[in-house]
Design a protein around this motif. Structure first.
Motif, mmCIF file in Angstrom:
data_model
loop_
_atom_site.group_PDB
_atom_site.id
_atom_site.type_symbol
_atom_site.label_atom_id
_atom_site.label_comp_id
_atom_site.label_asym_id
_atom_site.label_seq_id
_atom_site.Cartn_x
_atom_site.Cartn_y
_atom_site.Cartn_z
ATOM 1 N N ALA A 228 43.088 7.666 -9.801
ATOM 2 C CA ALA A 228 42.312 6.440 -9.639
ATOM 3 C C ALA A 228 42.425 5.540 -10.863
ATOM 4 N N ARG A 231 45.298 3.197 -10.461
ATOM 5 C CA ARG A 231 45.335 2.350 -9.271
ATOM 6 C C ARG A 231 44.696 0.998 -9.555
ATOM 7 N N THR A 233 42.378 -2.146 -9.149
ATOM 8 C CA THR A 233 41.130 -2.458 -8.461
ATOM 9 C C THR A 233 41.375 -3.650 -7.536
ATOM 10 N N GLN A 236 42.165 -6.619 -9.627
ATOM 11 C CA GLN A 236 43.489 -6.513 -10.222
ATOM 12 C C GLN A 236 44.582 -6.731 -9.180
#
Length: 658
Positions: A228, A231, A233, A236
């Motif tokens: 996570a 990854r 958001t 983003q």
């Protein structure tokens, strides 16, 4: 598919396959006939033995892309010229970087095994090895030809030329000329220009390329099951769609002839600014890439066939990343200076000798390694190569190189090739080739703590590579064939491994020399047929990796094939190409290594040129047709853990030429 079944498939399918290169920007072809591969096989080459010889007689697997081919292709990026060459695979991170591998990208999907030359200036660098094709300072309009030497080439080109050499030669001003081109597609613009001129004994050539692309808006997604932390958001993810880019490059070259003396110079620079990219859990607002080089040369012909060449050149590479809150950071800062001396002699009509010496001094810095500041690297090497035609139609080529590098120590790389030429249009060769790759600064000296801990390894040794190859070239009744079978064996392969179990989740990692042997076997086939003003052709490559850890081989399809057709009819000429890329694994090595399987896919490209007048050409083109789903994005300096798609490009361009 194993190698035996591949060979059987080739025997059955060979009439359907063929050889060629492709793509798109309007330039008026130099003649009205499609290139016959027989003409290309008779093209003078230099890269295979560092002396002039026919491509047909090359002691190594080689492919030649001529200026007239590039003109018909119509492409405006170097990577699109190389895309359909035999055994060339591209790690395309556009708009950030594009890297080329030959016979597979091998370890960690990052091609560190190819030497790229522009007029003899090497762009392989000791900080991280891989050469960014998209930021080379070489306008396409100045390219005279490209020679792609496949297979280990360290005996002539030193550590780094493991998979082969891509040698680019620029135009000489045989007569004054000028051309300019402007192309547009959805969200993209590009422009090119070149000029050649003669001032007495001085020949000058200048070229420039440039272009820009708007935000693609193309979606991003994480690669595989990355953590996570790595990854994007939702916020983003939206920022990552702002990936507009701008690029420019230029090159000036000249030579002055005075009897048996030729003095030459060349200088080039390129700059590229790209939009957002994703690092280790954060968005990078922009990246800037800069490359510059210069070269001075003195070539002298002495008594008879004795010729010497002395060159001095410098290379500078910069890679800078922006930050939303802090000043920009320099990812890579590399400067090198190199001097080389070469002697060519023909003591007899059937004996050709080449010898040389070179030395390099480089300095590099990088925040990627912990940071690394002022890392210095020195290397020097000597080589000797001899070609002896000991019997009618029979020749033997023997040579080797000794090299000493401040990283990795010293090593020797010999080669031996036996050739048989049963006719003027056929050539059979059997060879033993060796090569080596010295450790890179970002392998031996890297020290990082996030997102995983990597510790330096000052004891890294050279990778050692041996290759046995059998090759055959033949031209008959409008057909041309070029095929190679090879087996490459790797000792002390350099790769990242977990050396300590803590801290979690990935443990402490380090670049190490893997004990035992890894093997890379393959078959390469090129076939072409000329039917009047129509040329049909294609190529295919089948690879078989043998390693105790297959996870090293990512971003490399084991089966690739290209088909193409080109024609000339009056004021029209065109090109169409189709590329098959077999399914393969892609990976990300930030934190815990993550992998994902990518299915087989097709890519297409077309180009149609219409000569509106003697000096004006209109072109319509399509690139990456069918490839909207192409995945790219875990390679490059930042090893981004996200994937982005490659978008189609359909556009038009217009060109002026005198």
């Amino acid at each position: 598919m194993n190698l035996r079944s591949t060979a059987l498939s080739l025997a059955i399918l060979s009439p359907l396959l063929a050889s060629g290169l492709a793509a798109q920007v309007p330039v008026k072809p130099e003649d009205d006939r499609p290139d016959d591969l027989l003409d290309i096989l008779n093209t003078p080459i230099v890269s295979a033995s560092k002396r002039v010889q026919k491509a047909l007689e090359s002691p190594q697997a080689i492919e030649v892309i001529t200026r007239s081919q590039i003109q018909r292709m119509g492409v405006y990026r170097l990577q699109d010229v190389l895309r359909q060459a035999t055994s060339v695979s591209l790690l395309d991170m556009d708009p950030q970087n594009t890297y080329a591998g030959v016979r597979g990208n091998l370890t960690e999907g990052y091609p560190k095994n190819i030497q790229v030359l522009i007029d003899g200036v090497p762009f392989y660098n000791s900080v991280r090895g891989a050469v960014d094709l998209d930021n080379l300072p070489i306008p396409l309009g100045l390219i005279e030809k490209i020679e792609i030497v496949r297979g280990p080439s360290s005996p002539l080109y030193g550590a780094g030329a493991v998979g082969g050499v891509i040698a680019i030669y620029t135009r000489k001003a045989s007569e004054p000329s000028f051309s300019a081109h402007l192309g547009v597609a959805e969200g993209k613009q590009h422009y090119t220009g070149d000029l050649t001129h003669q001032l007495g004994r001085l020949n000058l050539a200048f070229g420039f390329d440039g272009g820009s692309s708007q935000d693609s808006g193309f979606p991003y997604r994480p690669l595989g099951a990355v953590s996570a932390f790595l990854r994007p958001t939702p916020v983003q993810a939206e920022q990552l769609t702002h990936d507009a880019s701008h690029q420019s490059k230029g090159l000036l070259r000249g030579d002055y002839s005075l009897g048996a003396t030729i003095l030459s110079f060349s200088a080039g620079a390129s700059k590229k600014v790209t939009g957002t990219n994703f690092g280790s859990g954060f968005v990078i607002p922009y990246e800037r890439f800069e490359t510059e080089f210069s070269k001075l040369g003195w070539q002298q012909t002495w008594v008879g066939s004795l010729r010497t060449e002395l060159t001095v050149h410098s290379l500078g590479l910069r890679s800078v990343t922006g930050d939303f809150l802090a000043p920009e950071s320099t990812l890579i800062n590399y400067d090198s200076k190199q001097v080389s001396f070469q002697v060519n002699a023909d003591p007899a009509g059937n004996l050709h000798l080449v010898a040389g010496w070179d030395a390099r001094n480089s300095k590099s810095s990088s925040v990627l390694g912990g940071p690394i500041r002022g890392a210095r690297d020195q290397a020097w090497g000597i080589f000797l190569q001899g070609d002896w035609e000991f019997l009618p139609a029979w020749a033997i080529s023997l040579g080797g190189r000794y090299e000493k590098d401040s990283m990795g120590g010293s090593h020797a790389a010999p080669r031996a090739i036996l050739s048989y030429k049963p006719s003027e249009n056929s050539h059979l060769r059997f060879g033993y080739y060796t090569s080596a790759r010295s450790p890179q600064v970002l392998e031996a000296r890297i020290s990082a703590t996030t997102p995983s801990r990597i510790i330096p390894n000052p004891d890294l040794k050279f990778e050692q590579i041996d290759s046995i190859e059998l090759g055959y070239r033949q031209a008959w009744h409008g057909w041309t064939l070029d095929t190679t079978v090879f087996e490459m064996t790797f000792d002390d392969l350099i790769a990242r491994r977990t050396v300590l179990p803590t801290p979690p989740p990935s443990g402490t990692r380090q670049y190490v020399n893997i004990s035992g042997q890894s093997k890379n076997r393959g078959i390469e086939l090129m076939l072409q047929k000329t039917l009047g003003q129509l040329t049909l052709g294609g190529n295919a490559t089948f690879l078989s990796f043998k390693d105790k850890d297959h996870l090293d081989y990512v971003y490399t399809a084991k089966e690739t094939a290209n088909l193409f057709a080109s024609f000339v009819q009056g004021s029209l000429n065109g090109y169409a190409g189709l590329q098959y890329i077999g399914g393969h694994r892609i990976g990300n090595y930030l934190g815990t290594p993550t992998f994902e399987e990518i299915g087989a896919r097709l890519r297409g490209q077309v180009n149609l040129n219409w000569d509106l007048s003697k000096h004006l050409t209109l072109s319509l083109y399509g690139l990456n047709l069918g490839g909207q789903h192409d995945a790219k994005g875990a390679g490059g300096a930042l090893q981004s853990p996200i994937l982005r798609g490659t978008s189609r490009e359909v556009g038009a361009s217009i060109g002026l030429h005198w």
